[in-house]
Design a protein around this motif. Structure first.
Motif, PDB file in Angstrom:
ATOM      1  N   LEU A  50       0.838  -1.205   0.000  1.00 49.12           N
ATOM      2  CA  LEU A  50       0.000   0.000   0.000  1.00 49.12           C
ATOM      3  C   LEU A  50       0.872   1.254   0.000  1.00 49.12           C
ATOM      4  O   LEU A  50       0.498   2.302   0.526  1.00 49.12           O
ATOM      5  N   ARG A  51       2.029   1.155  -0.640  1.00 49.95           N
ATOM      6  CA  ARG A  51       2.922   2.315  -0.743  1.00 49.95           C
ATOM      7  C   ARG A  51       2.218   3.481  -1.435  1.00 49.95           C
ATOM      8  O   ARG A  51       1.540   3.293  -2.439  1.00 49.95           O
ATOM      9  N   GLN A  52       2.387   4.678  -0.864  1.00 50.51           N
ATOM     10  CA  GLN A  52       1.868   5.916  -1.458  1.00 50.51           C
ATOM     11  C   GLN A  52       0.350   5.897  -1.662  1.00 50.51           C
ATOM     12  O   GLN A  52      -0.194   6.726  -2.394  1.00 50.51           O
ATOM     13  N   ALA A  53      -0.341   4.968  -1.024  1.00 49.73           N
ATOM     14  CA  ALA A  53      -1.791   4.894  -1.199  1.00 49.73           C
ATOM     15  C   ALA A  53      -2.491   6.019  -0.437  1.00 49.73           C
ATOM     16  O   ALA A  53      -2.010   6.486   0.598  1.00 49.73           O
ATOM     17  N   ALA A  67       3.755  -6.651   8.598  1.00 50.29           N
ATOM     18  CA  ALA A  67       4.722  -6.529   7.498  1.00 50.29           C
ATOM     19  C   ALA A  67       4.146  -5.858   6.252  1.00 50.29           C
ATOM     20  O   ALA A  67       4.697  -5.989   5.159  1.00 50.29           O
ATOM     21  N   THR A  68       3.039  -5.127   6.404  1.00 50.62           N
ATOM     22  CA  THR A  68       2.457  -4.412   5.271  1.00 50.62           C
ATOM     23  C   THR A  68       3.317  -3.186   4.929  1.00 50.62           C
ATOM     24  O   THR A  68       3.873  -2.534   5.800  1.00 50.62           O
ATOM     25  N   ASN A  69       3.433  -2.892   3.637  1.00 50.51           N
ATOM     26  CA  ASN A  69       4.217  -1.747   3.188  1.00 50.51           C
ATOM     27  C   ASN A  69       3.299  -0.537   3.043  1.00 50.51           C
ATOM     28  O   ASN A  69       2.513  -0.443   2.109  1.00 50.51           O
ATOM     29  N   LEU A  70       3.417   0.389   4.004  1.00 55.90           N
ATOM     30  CA  LEU A  70       2.608   1.615   4.010  1.00 55.90           C
ATOM     31  C   LEU A  70       3.499   2.840   3.845  1.00 55.90           C
ATOM     32  O   LEU A  70       3.123   3.955   4.213  1.00 55.90           O
ATOM     33  N   ASP A  87       6.233  -5.088  12.342  1.00 54.70           N
ATOM     34  CA  ASP A  87       7.180  -5.093  11.218  1.00 54.70           C
ATOM     35  C   ASP A  87       6.659  -4.376   9.976  1.00 54.70           C
ATOM     36  O   ASP A  87       7.187  -4.555   8.868  1.00 54.70           O
ATOM     37  N   ALA A  88       5.619  -3.554  10.120  1.00 54.55           N
ATOM     38  CA  ALA A  88       5.096  -2.801   8.975  1.00 54.55           C
ATOM     39  C   ALA A  88       6.067  -1.675   8.605  1.00 54.55           C
ATOM     40  O   ALA A  88       6.794  -1.163   9.446  1.00 54.55           O
ATOM     41  N   ASN A  89       6.071  -1.316   7.326  1.00 51.03           N
ATOM     42  CA  ASN A  89       6.915  -0.209   6.858  1.00 51.03           C
ATOM     43  C   ASN A  89       6.047   1.038   6.731  1.00 51.03           C
ATOM     44  O   ASN A  89       5.214   1.147   5.837  1.00 51.03           O
ATOM     45  N   LEU A  90       6.259   1.984   7.647  1.00 54.44           N
ATOM     46  CA  LEU A  90       5.489   3.231   7.650  1.00 54.44           C
ATOM     47  C   LEU A  90       6.389   4.423   7.349  1.00 54.44           C
ATOM     48  O   LEU A  90       6.059   5.569   7.670  1.00 54.44           O
ATOM     49  N   THR A  91       7.512   4.176   6.702  1.00 52.62           N
ATOM     50  CA  THR A  91       8.467   5.242   6.402  1.00 52.62           C
ATOM     51  C   THR A  91       7.793   6.404   5.664  1.00 52.62           C
ATOM     52  O   THR A  91       7.175   6.206   4.611  1.00 52.62           O
ATOM     53  N   GLY A  92       7.894   7.601   6.237  1.00 53.37           N
ATOM     54  CA  GLY A  92       7.352   8.789   5.587  1.00 53.37           C
ATOM     55  C   GLY A  92       5.843   8.846   5.508  1.00 53.37           C
ATOM     56  O   GLY A  92       5.295   9.729   4.836  1.00 53.37           O
ATOM     57  N   THR A 111      10.426   5.635  10.450  1.00 55.68           N
ATOM     58  CA  THR A 111      11.331   6.684  10.005  1.00 55.68           C
ATOM     59  C   THR A 111      10.562   7.798   9.283  1.00 55.68           C
ATOM     60  O   THR A 111       9.780   7.523   8.368  1.00 55.68           O
ATOM     61  N   ASP A 112      10.772   9.030   9.719  1.00 50.01           N
ATOM     62  CA  ASP A 112      10.167  10.213   9.091  1.00 50.01           C
ATOM     63  C   ASP A 112       8.645  10.191   9.095  1.00 50.01           C
ATOM     64  O   ASP A 112       8.004  10.899   8.305  1.00 50.01           O
TER      65      ASP A 112
END
Length: 276
Positions: A50-53, A67-70, A87-92, A111-112
């Motif tokens: 879900l990057r940039q969603a 581990a979802t990519n957000l 472990d989800a990616n919430l960078t920015g 991060t950010d």
């Protein structure tokens, strides 16, 4: 020629929440998708993209987002109450006004991440290396000195032990909020709604309570030796107000005691038992 499916093919305007869930669960990317107000409450969405969603006001409460990519996702106003974000990616990502009460973010990458206005509670689990108390998030022990929270919706929020020195809370809705032992000295609480709020042992020295609605608030052992103003404040049915505290409040200038609260239409003096 075969074309790989892209996130743009998932769209809240043309698909139901169920269809969106099925597409994501089947492995389709939601990167860049417009999922405004999508309801994925309680869904299992492990490792989805879900990057940039656009996820403004989405409902992910109780969802499993392990581990979802957000990364870079816009989650403004979304609910993540009780969500699993291990472990989800919430960078920015933008989490402005997101509710993280009871959420598990252990191991998540923050991060950010933008945390202004985020709500958490004592059950929220943050990554071990994340300084959530100084992140701008709102919850127990938060460091919010000088924060601008004018007119914020903070109903039932847990701010026990929070540092709110000089914070701007004018017009904020703190109905039944837990402000026990909170430091509110020099704070601007003009026209704030503190109905039923717990202010036990809170520090209010120098605070401005003009027009504040304190009906049924718990003021047990509150510190307010010096208040900037109580003009129009309504103290009706407050708990824990000793005779000495009441006398001190009634010693304020008559002009303040005769000011009406714009919401309850009762003067400060009347709310303290002063007969007209």
């Amino acid at each position: 020629m075969h074309h790989e499916q892209t996130g743009s093919e998932i769209d809240r305007h043309t698909q139901s929440s169920q269809q969106i869930f099925e597409a994501l669960a089947a492995g389709q990317s939601g990167a860049g998708a417009d999922l405004y107000q999508v309801n994925l409450r309680g869904r299992a969405l492990n490792q989805v993209d879900l990057r940039q969603a656009t996820l403004i006001r989405a409902d992910f409460s109780q969802a499993d987002l392990t581990a979802t990519n957000l990364a870079g996702a816009d989650l403004r106003g979304a609910s993540l109450q009780g969500a699993i974000l291990k472990d989800a990616n919430l960078t920015g990502a933008c989490l402005s006004r997101v509710d993280l009460s009871g959420a598990d973010l252990s191991g998540a990458n923050l991060t950010d991440v933008k945390m202004q206005g985020v709500r958490y509670d004592r059950y929220t689990i943050f990554p071990a290396d994340f300084n959530y108390k100084s992140s701008g998030a709102i919850g127990p022990g938060a460091r919010l000195n000088g924060a601008n929270l004018n007119t914020a919706n903070l109903r039932y929020v847990d701010l026990q032990g929070a540092n709110l020195l000089g914070a701007y809370l004018g017009g904020a809705d703190l109905t039944q909020a837990n402000l026990q032992a909170a430091r509110l000295s020099q704070g601007d609480l003009r026209r704030a709604f503190l109905t039923g709020a717990c202010l036990r042992t809170a520090g209010l020295n120098g605070a401005n309570l003009a027009g504040a609605d304190l009906r049924a608030a718990d003021l047990t052992d509150v510190e307010f030796d010096r208040l900037e103003s109580i003009a129009g404040a309504d103290f009706s049915h407050v708990r824990g107000l000793t005779d000495e505290m009441r006398s001190r409040l009634l010693s304020y200038p008559a002009q303040e005691l005769e000011t009406y609260n714009s919401f309850t239409r009762r003067t400060t003096g009347e709310s303290l038992g002063l007969e007209r």
